[in-house]
Design a protein around this motif. Structure first.
Motif, PDB file in Angstrom:
ATOM      1  N   GLU A 136       0.814  -1.211   0.000  1.00 20.15           N
ATOM      2  CA  GLU A 136       0.000   0.000   0.000  1.00 20.15           C
ATOM      3  C   GLU A 136       0.849   1.263   0.000  1.00 20.15           C
ATOM      4  O   GLU A 136       1.962   1.276   0.526  1.00 20.15           O
ATOM      5  N   SER A 149       0.297   5.794   0.216  1.00 21.02           N
ATOM      6  CA  SER A 149      -0.588   6.939   0.393  1.00 21.02           C
ATOM      7  C   SER A 149      -0.483   7.846  -0.822  1.00 21.02           C
ATOM      8  O   SER A 149       0.439   7.723  -1.642  1.00 21.02           O
ATOM      9  N   ARG A 194      -3.955  12.108  -5.732  1.00 23.12           N
ATOM     10  CA  ARG A 194      -5.178  11.514  -5.178  1.00 23.12           C
ATOM     11  C   ARG A 194      -6.283  11.439  -6.228  1.00 23.12           C
ATOM     12  O   ARG A 194      -7.033  10.461  -6.275  1.00 23.12           O
ATOM     13  N   GLU A 200      -7.947   7.895  -7.089  1.00 25.09           N
ATOM     14  CA  GLU A 200      -9.382   7.649  -6.940  1.00 25.09           C
ATOM     15  C   GLU A 200      -9.974   7.144  -8.258  1.00 25.09           C
ATOM     16  O   GLU A 200     -10.883   6.295  -8.258  1.00 25.09           O
ATOM     17  N   LEU A 232      -8.759   0.700  -2.235  1.00 23.21           N
ATOM     18  CA  LEU A 232      -8.633   1.734  -1.201  1.00 23.21           C
ATOM     19  C   LEU A 232      -8.884   1.123   0.164  1.00 23.21           C
ATOM     20  O   LEU A 232      -9.841   0.371   0.351  1.00 23.21           O
ATOM     21  N   SER A 233      -8.013   1.438   1.115  1.00 29.44           N
ATOM     22  CA  SER A 233      -8.218   1.021   2.499  1.00 29.44           C
ATOM     23  C   SER A 233      -7.922   2.202   3.414  1.00 29.44           C
ATOM     24  O   SER A 233      -7.332   3.199   2.990  1.00 29.44           O
ATOM     25  N   MET A 234      -8.344   2.106   4.646  1.00 33.20           N
ATOM     26  CA  MET A 234      -8.159   3.178   5.620  1.00 33.20           C
ATOM     27  C   MET A 234      -7.223   2.721   6.725  1.00 33.20           C
ATOM     28  O   MET A 234      -7.343   1.600   7.228  1.00 33.20           O
ATOM     29  N   GLU A 278      -6.191   7.614   7.242  1.00 37.30           N
ATOM     30  CA  GLU A 278      -5.327   7.899   6.098  1.00 37.30           C
ATOM     31  C   GLU A 278      -5.734   6.969   4.961  1.00 37.30           C
ATOM     32  O   GLU A 278      -5.886   5.764   5.152  1.00 37.30           O
ATOM     33  N   HIS A 279      -5.950   7.538   3.791  1.00 34.90           N
ATOM     34  CA  HIS A 279      -6.294   6.730   2.628  1.00 34.90           C
ATOM     35  C   HIS A 279      -5.039   6.010   2.127  1.00 34.90           C
ATOM     36  O   HIS A 279      -4.004   6.641   1.895  1.00 34.90           O
ATOM     37  N   ARG A 280      -5.156   4.699   1.931  1.00 32.04           N
ATOM     38  CA  ARG A 280      -4.055   3.886   1.432  1.00 32.04           C
ATOM     39  C   ARG A 280      -4.507   3.165   0.156  1.00 32.04           C
ATOM     40  O   ARG A 280      -5.637   2.671   0.078  1.00 32.04           O
ATOM     41  N   TYR A 281      -3.621   3.123  -0.824  1.00 24.87           N
ATOM     42  CA  TYR A 281      -3.981   2.568  -2.128  1.00 24.87           C
ATOM     43  C   TYR A 281      -3.037   1.408  -2.465  1.00 24.87           C
ATOM     44  O   TYR A 281      -1.836   1.465  -2.160  1.00 24.87           O
TER      45      TYR A 281
END
Length: 226
Positions: free
Chosen positions: A176, A178, A194, A198, A208-210, A219-222
């Protein structure tokens, strides 16, 4: 069965990046990384290599000489995709004459790399086990290799070069990331990164995970969808 792929590049860092790229494409498996032409020939002679990603500028000779030596008189063959900074037309012409099935000019985004390998895989699947083909079938097979990719249109405000840059950075990441980390890797702003991340989530190409820190704010994690 995965297409067993050998990476040949004199730059160790570039070779490792390309090996990681291969590992992330369905249907392909990296089986080795070498940095000299003689090492490439030895690896192929040992067996277990279906495809060679071949740099043309090697410390012990030109890649096209390696390509020529890889062509057996009969029987099974190992295919070659040139991955090189050589862009002069004479070299491209010689590469085609040596049976190179695809030609990738450095530098390139990951999306281009993936497209070339996937087209090669489709061509390989089409010729495997087939003895004859009529004109329409031949045209279709060659079209798998040569036709330009038809990338879907992006929403207004998003550009294809930045899209490829962000997508490539996320796919090359180990786990992951950010938006800030992707922004730093790509040299763009966090807001820009971002937006593209998205969009990748919306396409199903990223997840997407938090992550919740001490502040309580997520925090948005990709992560790339494998």
């Amino acid at each position: 069965m995965s297409i067993r792929t050998l990476v040949v590049d004199d730059d160790a860092h570039v070779a490792d990046v390309h090996r990681a790229y291969v590992a992330r494409i369905d249907g392909f498996a990296p089986v080795g990384v070498v940095h000299r032409g003689a090492e490439a020939l030895a690896a192929v002679a040992a067996g277990g290599v279906d495809l060679v990603l071949l740099d043309l500028y090697l410390p012990d000779g030109h890649g096209l000489d390696v390509c020529r030596a890889l062509r057996p008189p009969a029987g099974a063959r190992t295919d070659v995709i040139a991955v090189t900074a050589a862009r002069d037309v004479a070299t491209v012409h010689r590469a085609v004459g040596q049976g190179v099935v695809q030609y990738l000019v450095k530098p390139f985004p990951f999306a281009t790399f993936r497209d070339k390998l996937e087209r090669y895989a489709a061509f390989r699947a089409g010729v495997t086990g087939r003895r004859e083909a009529d004109q329409a079938e031949v045209d279709a097979l060659l079209g798998e290799l040569r036709a330009p990719s038809a990338a879907p249109a992006l929403p207004k405000g998003l550009s294809r070069p930045t899209y490829d840059l962000v997508a490539g950075a996320l796919q090359a990441a180990d786990g992951e990331r950010s938006a800030v980390e992707i922004a730093e890797a790509c040299g763009v702003s966090r807001v820009t990164a971002r937006r593209y991340l998205e969009h990748l989530v919306g396409e199903g190409r990223a997840e997407l995970s938090m992550r919740y820190g001490s502040s309580g704010r997520p925090e948005h994690r990709y992560a790339w969808t494998r």
